[in-house]
Design a protein around this motif. Structure first.
Motif, PDB file in Angstrom:
ATOM      1  N   THR A 100       5.140   3.800   2.938  1.00  0.00           N
ATOM      2  CA  THR A 100       4.671   3.239   4.586  1.00  0.00           C
ATOM      3  C   THR A 100       4.782   4.963   4.719  1.00  0.00           C
ATOM      4  O   THR A 100       4.619   4.442   6.194  1.00  0.00           O
ATOM      5  CB  THR A 100       6.397   2.737   4.398  1.00  0.00           C
ATOM      6  OG1 THR A 100       7.855   3.507   4.275  1.00  0.00           O
ATOM      7  CG2 THR A 100       6.345   1.358   3.647  1.00  0.00           C
ATOM      8  N   GLU A 101       4.704   6.004   4.705  1.00  0.00           N
ATOM      9  CA  GLU A 101       4.869   7.138   5.330  1.00  0.00           C
ATOM     10  C   GLU A 101       3.425   7.851   5.499  1.00  0.00           C
ATOM     11  O   GLU A 101       2.928   7.294   4.041  1.00  0.00           O
ATOM     12  CB  GLU A 101       6.029   8.221   4.836  1.00  0.00           C
ATOM     13  CG  GLU A 101       7.137   7.918   4.905  1.00  0.00           C
ATOM     14  CD  GLU A 101       8.389   8.726   4.532  1.00  0.00           C
ATOM     15  OE1 GLU A 101       7.503  10.191   3.705  1.00  0.00           O
ATOM     16  OE2 GLU A 101       9.162   8.981   4.890  1.00  0.00           O
ATOM     17  N   GLN A 102       3.597   8.162   6.110  1.00  0.00           N
ATOM     18  CA  GLN A 102       1.662   8.836   6.270  1.00  0.00           C
ATOM     19  C   GLN A 102       1.016   9.807   4.228  1.00  0.00           C
ATOM     20  O   GLN A 102       2.191  10.678   4.922  1.00  0.00           O
ATOM     21  CB  GLN A 102       1.415   9.232   7.327  1.00  0.00           C
ATOM     22  CG  GLN A 102      -0.303   9.297   7.368  1.00  0.00           C
ATOM     23  CD  GLN A 102      -0.849   9.846   8.799  1.00  0.00           C
ATOM     24  OE1 GLN A 102      -0.353  10.942   9.318  1.00  0.00           O
ATOM     25  NE2 GLN A 102      -2.048   9.068   9.757  1.00  0.00           N
ATOM     26  N   PRO A 103       0.585   8.979   4.244  1.00  0.00           N
ATOM     27  CA  PRO A 103      -0.141  10.749   2.778  1.00  0.00           C
ATOM     28  C   PRO A 103      -0.991  11.399   4.180  1.00  0.00           C
ATOM     29  O   PRO A 103      -2.155  10.812   4.892  1.00  0.00           O
ATOM     30  CB  PRO A 103      -0.755   9.650   2.450  1.00  0.00           C
ATOM     31  CG  PRO A 103      -0.452   7.839   2.432  1.00  0.00           C
ATOM     32  CD  PRO A 103      -0.329   8.297   3.590  1.00  0.00           C
ATOM     33  N   TYR A 104      -1.353  12.575   3.519  1.00  0.00           N
ATOM     34  CA  TYR A 104      -2.010  13.383   4.452  1.00  0.00           C
ATOM     35  C   TYR A 104      -2.418  14.977   3.236  1.00  0.00           C
ATOM     36  O   TYR A 104      -1.535  15.577   1.916  1.00  0.00           O
ATOM     37  CB  TYR A 104      -1.323  14.382   5.040  1.00  0.00           C
ATOM     38  CG  TYR A 104      -0.040  15.154   5.533  1.00  0.00           C
ATOM     39  CD1 TYR A 104      -0.111  16.205   5.010  1.00  0.00           C
ATOM     40  CD2 TYR A 104       0.860  14.590   5.408  1.00  0.00           C
ATOM     41  CE1 TYR A 104       0.637  17.173   4.623  1.00  0.00           C
ATOM     42  CE2 TYR A 104       2.457  15.406   4.768  1.00  0.00           C
ATOM     43  CZ  TYR A 104       2.052  16.927   4.749  1.00  0.00           C
ATOM     44  OH  TYR A 104       3.052  17.216   4.673  1.00  0.00           O
ATOM     45  N   ALA A 105      -2.846  15.415   3.503  1.00  0.00           N
ATOM     46  CA  ALA A 105      -3.011  16.801   2.655  1.00  0.00           C
ATOM     47  C   ALA A 105      -4.004  18.090   3.321  1.00  0.00           C
ATOM     48  O   ALA A 105      -4.803  17.865   4.452  1.00  0.00           O
ATOM     49  CB  ALA A 105      -4.814  15.916   1.452  1.00  0.00           C
ATOM     50  N   ASP A 106      -3.721  19.081   3.086  1.00  0.00           N
ATOM     51  CA  ASP A 106      -4.803  20.354   3.744  1.00  0.00           C
ATOM     52  C   ASP A 106      -5.625  21.217   2.699  1.00  0.00           C
ATOM     53  O   ASP A 106      -4.653  21.708   1.450  1.00  0.00           O
ATOM     54  CB  ASP A 106      -4.061  20.280   5.006  1.00  0.00           C
ATOM     55  CG  ASP A 106      -2.658  20.910   4.658  1.00  0.00           C
ATOM     56  OD1 ASP A 106      -2.285  22.083   4.257  1.00  0.00           O
ATOM     57  OD2 ASP A 106      -1.762  20.570   5.569  1.00  0.00           O
ATOM     58  N   GLN A 146       8.235  -3.377   7.074  1.00  0.00           N
ATOM     59  CA  GLN A 146       6.997  -2.533   7.453  1.00  0.00           C
ATOM     60  C   GLN A 146       6.236  -2.945   6.272  1.00  0.00           C
ATOM     61  O   GLN A 146       6.621  -3.281   4.395  1.00  0.00           O
ATOM     62  CB  GLN A 146       7.336  -1.665   7.061  1.00  0.00           C
ATOM     63  CG  GLN A 146       7.991   0.062   8.370  1.00  0.00           C
ATOM     64  CD  GLN A 146       7.492   0.876   7.976  1.00  0.00           C
ATOM     65  OE1 GLN A 146       8.567   1.241   7.221  1.00  0.00           O
ATOM     66  NE2 GLN A 146       7.725   1.727   9.093  1.00  0.00           N
ATOM     67  N   GLU A 147       4.522  -3.210   5.896  1.00  0.00           N
ATOM     68  CA  GLU A 147       3.606  -4.039   4.983  1.00  0.00           C
ATOM     69  C   GLU A 147       3.063  -2.206   4.446  1.00  0.00           C
ATOM     70  O   GLU A 147       2.290  -1.863   5.135  1.00  0.00           O
ATOM     71  CB  GLU A 147       2.696  -4.328   5.679  1.00  0.00           C
ATOM     72  CG  GLU A 147       3.037  -6.051   6.040  1.00  0.00           C
ATOM     73  CD  GLU A 147       1.723  -6.553   6.524  1.00  0.00           C
ATOM     74  OE1 GLU A 147       2.257  -7.991   6.260  1.00  0.00           O
ATOM     75  OE2 GLU A 147       0.735  -6.120   6.726  1.00  0.00           O
ATOM     76  N   PRO A 148       3.804  -1.939   2.953  1.00  0.00           N
ATOM     77  CA  PRO A 148       2.997  -0.540   3.005  1.00  0.00           C
ATOM     78  C   PRO A 148       1.686  -0.856   2.521  1.00  0.00           C
ATOM     79  O   PRO A 148       0.820  -1.883   2.149  1.00  0.00           O
ATOM     80  CB  PRO A 148       4.463  -0.733   1.202  1.00  0.00           C
ATOM     81  CG  PRO A 148       4.216  -1.685   1.329  1.00  0.00           C
ATOM     82  CD  PRO A 148       4.857  -2.751   2.481  1.00  0.00           C
ATOM     83  N   ILE A 149       1.424   0.655   2.382  1.00  0.00           N
ATOM     84  CA  ILE A 149       0.182   0.888   1.163  1.00  0.00           C
ATOM     85  C   ILE A 149       0.130   1.163  -0.131  1.00  0.00           C
ATOM     86  O   ILE A 149       0.845   1.778  -1.128  1.00  0.00           O
ATOM     87  CB  ILE A 149      -0.555   1.964   2.407  1.00  0.00           C
ATOM     88  CG1 ILE A 149      -0.408   1.614   3.570  1.00  0.00           C
ATOM     89  CG2 ILE A 149      -2.779   2.466   1.561  1.00  0.00           C
ATOM     90  CD1 ILE A 149      -1.218   3.421   4.294  1.00  0.00           C
ATOM     91  N   THR A 150      -1.105   0.094  -1.090  1.00  0.00           N
ATOM     92  CA  THR A 150      -1.059   0.451  -2.140  1.00  0.00           C
ATOM     93  C   THR A 150      -2.449   1.078  -2.778  1.00  0.00           C
ATOM     94  O   THR A 150      -3.910   0.933  -1.519  1.00  0.00           O
ATOM     95  CB  THR A 150      -1.616  -0.950  -3.025  1.00  0.00           C
ATOM     96  OG1 THR A 150       0.271  -1.318  -2.287  1.00  0.00           O
ATOM     97  CG2 THR A 150      -1.459  -0.728  -4.696  1.00  0.00           C
ATOM     98  N   LEU A 151      -2.980   1.617  -3.328  1.00  0.00           N
ATOM     99  CA  LEU A 151      -3.587   1.962  -4.040  1.00  0.00           C
ATOM    100  C   LEU A 151      -4.822   1.294  -5.236  1.00  0.00           C
ATOM    101  O   LEU A 151      -3.299   1.517  -5.830  1.00  0.00           O
ATOM    102  CB  LEU A 151      -3.529   4.168  -4.135  1.00  0.00           C
ATOM    103  CG  LEU A 151      -4.811   4.822  -4.809  1.00  0.00           C
ATOM    104  CD1 LEU A 151      -5.957   4.678  -3.777  1.00  0.00           C
ATOM    105  CD2 LEU A 151      -4.469   6.047  -4.991  1.00  0.00           C
ATOM    106  N   VAL A 152      -6.188   0.995  -4.675  1.00  0.00           N
ATOM    107  CA  VAL A 152      -6.359   0.530  -5.876  1.00  0.00           C
ATOM    108  C   VAL A 152      -7.826   0.777  -6.677  1.00  0.00           C
ATOM    109  O   VAL A 152      -8.630   1.286  -5.699  1.00  0.00           O
ATOM    110  CB  VAL A 152      -6.633  -1.287  -5.441  1.00  0.00           C
ATOM    111  CG1 VAL A 152      -4.890  -1.978  -4.668  1.00  0.00           C
ATOM    112  CG2 VAL A 152      -7.048  -1.507  -4.445  1.00  0.00           C
ATOM    113  N   SER A 153      -8.540   0.474  -7.703  1.00  0.00           N
ATOM    114  CA  SER A 153      -9.275   0.527  -7.826  1.00  0.00           C
ATOM    115  C   SER A 153      -9.980  -0.489  -7.688  1.00  0.00           C
ATOM    116  O   SER A 153      -9.581  -1.588  -8.787  1.00  0.00           O
ATOM    117  CB  SER A 153      -9.129   1.183  -8.979  1.00  0.00           C
ATOM    118  OG  SER A 153     -11.055   1.408  -9.770  1.00  0.00           O
TER     119      SER A 153
END
Length: 452
Positions: free
Chosen positions: A372-378, A350-357
């Motif tokens: 690798t798991e979906q980030p979510y917010a409510d 699995q290719e993970p997601i990275t948060l960048v500026s």
């Protein structure tokens, strides 16, 4: 503007319950119309004494705690509750302001309502005051009396009654159950919407579910108006254009806009689905390539475009709910990053997601974690606040974006604050002037200090 949608009352009045109502429309209720669970006649306006304040707040709160409806001030009634004659009341701005302030100051939480003047052409300054009250998902609403105790009214038939302790407890249980169901509905809309997106791209998905649904009809006229709207402007946030929908179409009971002109394939660059009940879903590209930097794996989320995407989605969906579907009050809103991870076939991983500026150095990691798991917010937000586009929109964007950032190990979004301000030095230099102009015009504070 929010308004009351009630087909029975609209048929009685011969039109929508808004500022377009005429004196003859309202007077036409005389003499055949009888009071009902959603309609109450008052010969006079409410006074300023404690007992009159209780009557006003009791009548407004009772409608909000039931099915909603209208109070018509300036129509007398007989013993059977039938409208008899138009006495008229003062409809000045001062009188409307006094009534509004009484409700705002004495009912908690404040229901969605308004006071509409309908002037008698033969008696300038007098006429009817229409107090409309929407059915509320945040019930029970309480009248706070002069002793600071809480009393809970509800309209049953044509009477205002005060709820018992057990009835109040049941009303609160219904409120919390309703919140759970709206969160579940937002998750369902998101999953359905996400399934039509190109998996090789990175999106933020924003969904909105009004607490009290609105309504409009998907037809030829609605699609044409939607096409014209998409052709004339883009979805924006904080003065920055975020996404434009180049193609408009329909699906089952919803309008659809897609960022890429060819909609025969999966949604690309961004999309929206706007449902007849006022709910909706919005997406836009948030990959680092939007800032002009390389992202060979397609797994780098740009902090600035993520923040803008959340803000644009909230504003765009709120306008749909309020202006197209006539929904008002509060809404459950949700944001998620999609797809959470891309599976490679060889070697299997699995290719993970990275948060960048990309404000300073290109693709500078924000937070220690790749996911690798979906980030979510409510969260819950006021639809009018989101439509206004000022500090209320900024603060809600902060709540959702910060929860997304936390999935990557970063405590909060840097570009905006919880109080609804802009941290201008955390935005790319090329857009700072544009964002500052928007903030000044919108009354949003601009801070020069950096986070931490």
């Amino acid at each position: 503007m929010a308004t009351l949608r009630n087909r029975r009352l609209e048929q009685l009045l011969g039109g929508p319950i808004d500022e377009t109502l005429t004196y003859n429309q309202v007077k036409g209720l005389i003499p055949a119309t009888t009071e009902g669970p959603d309609l109450d006649f008052k010969r006079d306006t409410y006074g300023g004494s404690n007992s009159e304040r209780k009557k006003l707040c009791g009548d407004v709160g009772a409608l909000a705690n039931a099915t909603g409806g209208i109070l018509i001030l300036g129509i007398d009634e007989d013993e059977q509750g039938r409208a008899t004659n138009d006495t008229g009341v003062d409809i000045s701005d001062d009188e409307r302001r006094r009534l509004r302030q009484t409700v705002y100051g004495n009912i908690q939480p404040t229901p969605t309502f308004d006071v509409i003047p309908v002037e008698d052409p033969d008696r300038p300054g007098r006429g009817f005051l229409i107090i409309w009250v929407a059915r509320s998902a945040t019930a029970p609403h309480a009248y706070v009396n002069e002793n600071k105790s809480l009393l809970y009214p509800k309209r049953i038939g044509t009477e205002t009654v005060w709820l018992s302790e057990s009835e109040v407890a049941e009303a609160y249980r219904a409120r919390f159950a309703g919140l759970t169901s709206r969160i579940e509905e937002a998750v369902r809309l998101e999953a359905d919407f996400a399934s039509r997106h190109a998996p090789k791209e990175l999106f933020v998905l924003v969904t909105l579910v009004p607490d009290v649904p609105g309504g409009f009809t998907v037809d030829t006229a609605a699609l044409k108006a939607f096409e014209l709207s998409n052709a004339s402007r883009s979805a924006d946030a904080f003065g920055v254009s975020v996404c434009r929908f180049h193609r408009s179409t329909v699906r089952h009971r919803r309008l659809v806009g897609v960022g890429k002109a060819d909609i025969s394939t999966q949604y690309s660059r961004g999309a929206c689905e706007l449902h007849e009940n006022g709910s909706g879903a919005f997406s836009t590209d948030i990959s680092s390539t939007r800032s002009g930097n390389m992202d060979s794996g397609g797994r780098l989320v740009d902090t600035q475009w993520l923040t803008l995407g959340v803000g644009a989605g909230l504003k765009f969906l709120a306008h749909h709910a309020r202006d197209r579907a006539a929904a008002g009050g509060l809404a459950t809103v949700r944001a998620a990053i999609w797809p959470p991870a891309r599976v490679t076939t060889w070697p299997m991983s699995q290719e993970p997601i990275t948060l960048v500026s990309n404000v300073g150095w290109p693709n500078e990691p924000i937070g220690p974690d790749a996911v690798t798991e979906q980030p979510y917010a409510d969260t819950v937000a006021d639809i009018d606040d989101l439509c206004t586009g000022g500090s209320g929109l900024v603060a809600t964007t902060h709540r959702l974006a910060s929860e997304l950032f936390q999935a990557f190990g970063a405590p909060e979004v840097a570009q905006v604050t919880a109080e609804g301000a802009i941290r201008i030095r955390h935005w790319h230099r090329s857009g700072q002037a544009e964002i500052t102009r928007w903030a000044e015009a919108s009354g949003v504070p601009v801070l020069t200090e950096t986070l931490g």
